[in-house]
Design a protein around this motif. Structure first.
Motif, PDB file in Angstrom:
ATOM      1  N   ILE A  44       0.851  -1.208   0.000  1.00  0.00           N
ATOM      2  CA  ILE A  44       0.000   0.000   0.000  1.00  0.00           C
ATOM      3  C   ILE A  44       0.880   1.248   0.000  1.00  0.00           C
ATOM      4  CG2 ILE A  44      -1.771   1.283   1.277  1.00  0.00           C
ATOM      5  CD1 ILE A  44      -2.705  -1.477   2.394  1.00  0.00           C
ATOM      6  N   PHE A  45       1.921   1.267   0.863  1.00  0.00           N
ATOM      7  CA  PHE A  45       2.810   2.443   0.910  1.00  0.00           C
ATOM      8  C   PHE A  45       3.533   2.645  -0.417  1.00  0.00           C
ATOM      9  CE2 PHE A  45       3.031   1.695   5.717  1.00  0.00           C
ATOM     10  CZ  PHE A  45       2.015   2.612   5.949  1.00  0.00           C
ATOM     11  N   LYS A  46       3.914   1.544  -1.051  1.00  0.00           N
ATOM     12  CA  LYS A  46       4.609   1.633  -2.335  1.00  0.00           C
ATOM     13  C   LYS A  46       3.704   2.306  -3.377  1.00  0.00           C
ATOM     14  CE  LYS A  46       6.851  -1.347  -5.650  1.00  0.00           C
ATOM     15  NZ  LYS A  46       6.878  -2.701  -6.154  1.00  0.00           N
ATOM     16  N   GLN A  47       2.447   1.903  -3.379  1.00  0.00           N
ATOM     17  CA  GLN A  47       1.506   2.507  -4.338  1.00  0.00           C
ATOM     18  C   GLN A  47       1.178   3.951  -3.970  1.00  0.00           C
ATOM     19  OE1 GLN A  47       0.624   1.318  -7.244  1.00  0.00           O
ATOM     20  NE2 GLN A  47       1.824  -0.512  -6.822  1.00  0.00           N
ATOM     21  N   MET A  48       1.126   4.238  -2.667  1.00  0.00           N
ATOM     22  CA  MET A  48       0.873   5.625  -2.243  1.00  0.00           C
ATOM     23  C   MET A  48       2.004   6.524  -2.712  1.00  0.00           C
ATOM     24  SD  MET A  48      -0.673   4.996   1.557  1.00  0.00           S
ATOM     25  CE  MET A  48      -0.730   6.691   2.089  1.00  0.00           C
ATOM     26  N   VAL A  53       3.344  10.775  -4.165  1.00  0.00           N
ATOM     27  CA  VAL A  53       4.610  11.522  -4.173  1.00  0.00           C
ATOM     28  C   VAL A  53       5.087  11.778  -5.602  1.00  0.00           C
ATOM     29  CG1 VAL A  53       6.995  11.522  -3.336  1.00  0.00           C
ATOM     30  CG2 VAL A  53       5.202  10.504  -1.948  1.00  0.00           C
ATOM     31  N   GLN A  54       5.006  10.759  -6.437  1.00  0.00           N
ATOM     32  CA  GLN A  54       5.524  10.919  -7.799  1.00  0.00           C
ATOM     33  C   GLN A  54       4.617  11.783  -8.687  1.00  0.00           C
ATOM     34  OE1 GLN A  54       7.014   7.343  -9.693  1.00  0.00           O
ATOM     35  NE2 GLN A  54       7.641   6.514  -7.735  1.00  0.00           N
ATOM     36  N   ILE A 148      -6.089   0.713  -5.292  1.00  0.00           N
ATOM     37  CA  ILE A 148      -7.332   1.445  -5.008  1.00  0.00           C
ATOM     38  C   ILE A 148      -7.201   2.222  -3.692  1.00  0.00           C
ATOM     39  CG2 ILE A 148      -9.781   1.163  -4.415  1.00  0.00           C
ATOM     40  CD1 ILE A 148      -9.976  -0.992  -6.531  1.00  0.00           C
ATOM     41  N   LEU A 149      -6.625   1.582  -2.670  1.00  0.00           N
ATOM     42  CA  LEU A 149      -6.440   2.285  -1.394  1.00  0.00           C
ATOM     43  C   LEU A 149      -5.543   3.502  -1.577  1.00  0.00           C
ATOM     44  CD1 LEU A 149      -6.070  -0.589   1.234  1.00  0.00           C
ATOM     45  CD2 LEU A 149      -7.991   0.976   0.939  1.00  0.00           C
ATOM     46  N   LEU A 153      -6.642   7.335  -0.786  1.00  0.00           N
ATOM     47  CA  LEU A 153      -5.924   8.096   0.237  1.00  0.00           C
ATOM     48  C   LEU A 153      -5.135   9.273  -0.333  1.00  0.00           C
ATOM     49  CD1 LEU A 153      -4.576   5.068   2.322  1.00  0.00           C
ATOM     50  CD2 LEU A 153      -6.328   6.688   3.047  1.00  0.00           C
ATOM     51  N   MET A 154      -4.566   9.100  -1.507  1.00  0.00           N
ATOM     52  CA  MET A 154      -3.653  10.133  -2.016  1.00  0.00           C
ATOM     53  C   MET A 154      -4.332  11.221  -2.846  1.00  0.00           C
ATOM     54  SD  MET A 154      -1.005   9.293  -0.514  1.00  0.00           S
ATOM     55  CE  MET A 154       0.145  10.539  -1.083  1.00  0.00           C
ATOM     56  N   PHE A 155      -5.434  10.910  -3.506  1.00  0.00           N
ATOM     57  CA  PHE A 155      -6.097  11.949  -4.321  1.00  0.00           C
ATOM     58  C   PHE A 155      -6.507  13.167  -3.483  1.00  0.00           C
ATOM     59  CE2 PHE A 155      -7.280  10.854  -8.869  1.00  0.00           C
ATOM     60  CZ  PHE A 155      -6.282   9.909  -9.022  1.00  0.00           C
ATOM     61  N   PRO A 156      -7.114  12.975  -2.290  1.00  0.00           N
ATOM     62  CA  PRO A 156      -7.456  14.162  -1.495  1.00  0.00           C
ATOM     63  C   PRO A 156      -6.227  14.979  -1.102  1.00  0.00           C
ATOM     64  CG  PRO A 156      -8.570  12.219  -0.646  1.00  0.00           C
ATOM     65  CD  PRO A 156      -7.610  11.735  -1.669  1.00  0.00           C
TER      66      PRO A 156
END
Lengths: 257, 248
Positions: A44-48, A53-54, A148-149, A153-156
């Motif tokens: 999950i952190f890798k995808q976040m 970040v990227q 998806i998670l 989480l990251m879009f907002p």
């Protein structure tokens, strides 16, 4: 001629129902597996990191220039009514309610959505997804749930960044270039923008995050036909993701006004 | 033992498997041969539960596996290992990450113990010092070896091989056949291979089964198959363009 046309129409409708059903099924599975242990926080952190970040650079660039151009255009319009002091609220409200979430959604769909569909599509056509299944690892839980998670989480967070740099960009143009009083600019902005406006934008961004990652995962996961199929999956995910963002934005706006 | 009974599978109008019957003996090497596109891969995908049949059953010992729910099938899959045609290594992981992946997912071993097992399995397939390499840096033969190490890392009862020598030069093919024989002798595992590489088949098979037009048309030991006069089998084993099998 007529029969051929109807057959084609029927096949298109069948494909649409089929893919909508599969996508709904994937979402239902992902929702179930998201809460079933073991939860792979590392994935999950890798995808976040990948989604969030990227994507920072691209959303900062988009947000700041959008804020700047909004200030410029609204100044020209509002000056005719002697309402230049409303440039700040115009920029801030547009960014918070609409442009922040929508532009973030579209930009991240173009960047991360296409990359996700390509990665999963490549995994599909090179049998890496089949390999996961043969190793008794559920590919939806392992590959789709973290994506998806990460989107939800990251879009907002990215939207907050876009809103902020947009407002700063508007301020720079409105105050530094066009000469609006900084106190008036900030004061009017604070007067007009409510917490609800920001919440509305962030709610939209959560939905856009879900749409982008679900559509990209679906197209990649079910890609067929080698390298060409992977390319098709990436294109379809960007096109469908963008269209769904715009349509859902309208629908949500009409309910949230 | 694996028992396949009257297995049928169609994709649209195309009948791929049309009543396959086959018994696979425990601890032996069974090779399924047949032309490209005859459904060999489809057959082993049914054994792994990657595809579900339209009709028929597959028994693993006394367990009927084709009607199992996905979650229950996952328990069965832990008894299997599989080497894919292109090895299907995860691009984003190192060799050690790939080989150790099933251990990380299904055991409580710590990283140190996992790397010990990974090194041992890599050594078994003839690879030393490649743990930190990425799949993109490996040759075709090395990828297959890493794929085999991953397939046997959990010491499975049954290993399936999808065209293990396709795309390899003859020397590398021979080395893969030695590897198959060596690992099978040591591990006493049931090996099921699909291939159309006849010299490779003769070298390793305990039993050969020929799939043609969706059915197993002949089966037996290497000697029995060599002596079998069936014209379809003969044409295939001898690699002739003329014969009952039409070339399109």
């Amino acid at each position: 001629m007529m029969r051929e046309y109807l057959e084609r129409l029927g096949k298109t409708a069948e494909r649409f129902v089929d893919s909508t059903g599969q996508m709904a099924l994937m979402l239902a599975q992902a929702a179930m597996y998201a809460f079933l242990p073991p939860i792979k926080f590392r994935n999950i952190f890798k995808q976040m990191e990948f989604v969030g970040v990227q994507s920072l650079f691209v959303v900062i660039l988009t947000g700041s220039f959008t804020g700047m151009v909004l200030a410029l255009q609204s100044y020209n319009a509002l000056k005719r009514f002697g309402a230049e002091s409303l440039v700040g609220p115009t920029v801030a409200l547009s960014m918070a309610r609409e442009l922040g979430p929508v532009l973030t959604g579209l930009m991240v769909t173009g960047r991360a959505g296409s990359a996700m569909a390509t990665e999963l599509g490549t995994m599909r056509v090179t049998e890496q997804i089949d390999a996961l299944i043969t190793m008794a690892v559920n590919p939806v839980k392992y590959l789709v749930v973290p994506r998806i998670l990460a989107g939800i989480l990251m879009f907002p967070i990215l939207t907050i960044v876009t809103d902020f740099v947009g407002v700063v960009g508007g301020y720079m143009i409105g105050v530094r270039l066009l000469g609006i009083n900084p106190g008036v600019y900030i004061g009017r902005t604070i007067d007009f923008v409510q917490v609800d406006d920001i919440v509305t934008g962030l709610t939209k961004s959560i939905v856009f995050g879900l749409i982008t990652t679900l559509v990209a995962s679906y197209h990649g996961f079910y890609a067929t036909g080698g390298a060409e199929g992977v390319g098709r999956a990436a294109t379809s995910s960007v096109v469908l993701g963008s269209v769904l963002i715009l349509v859902s934005d309208y629908l949500m706006s009409s309910f949230m006004v | 033992m694996i028992k396949i009974i009257n297995l049928k599978k169609s994709f649209g109008d195309k009948k791929v498997l049309d009543g396959v019957n086959l018994e696979i003996e425990k601890g032996k090497i069974t090779v399924i041969i047949g032309r490209s596109g005859e459904g060999k891969s489809v057959l082993i995908k049914h054994i792994m539960g990657l595809l579900r049949p339209d009709e028929g059953s597959i028994f693993l010992d006394d367990l009927e596996i084709t009607s199992m729910r996905e979650r229950d099938f996952n328990e069965v899959r832990k008894r299997f290992g599989m080497l894919f045609q292109g090895a299907a290594l995860f691009d984003s992981m190192t060799v050690a990450g790939n080989v150790g992946f099933p251990l990380k997912e299904h055991t409580d071993l710590n990283d140190e113990d996992i790397i010990k097992v990974v090194r041992e399995k890599l050594k078994r397939v003839g690879l030393v010092g490649v743990e930190e390499m990425m799949p993109a840096e490996l040759s075709g033969g090395m990828k297959k070896r890493v794929g085999l190490a991953r397939a046997i890392v959990m010491d499975p009862e049954i290993v399936l091989f999808d065209e293990p020598t396709t795309g390899l030069d003859p020397i590398m093919s021979d080395s893969i056949s030695d590897l198959v024989l060596d690992t099978q002798r040591v591990l006493k595992t049931t090996y099921i291979l699909i291939t159309h590489d006849i010299p490779f088949t003769y070298k390793i098979a305990d039993k050969i089964a020929m799939l043609h037009e969706g059915k197993i048309i002949e089966q037996g030991s290497v000697e029995e198959m060599k002596a079998n006069p069936d014209p379809i089998l003969r044409q295939f084993l001898e690699g002739r363009a003329e014969g009952p099998i039409k070339v399109y």
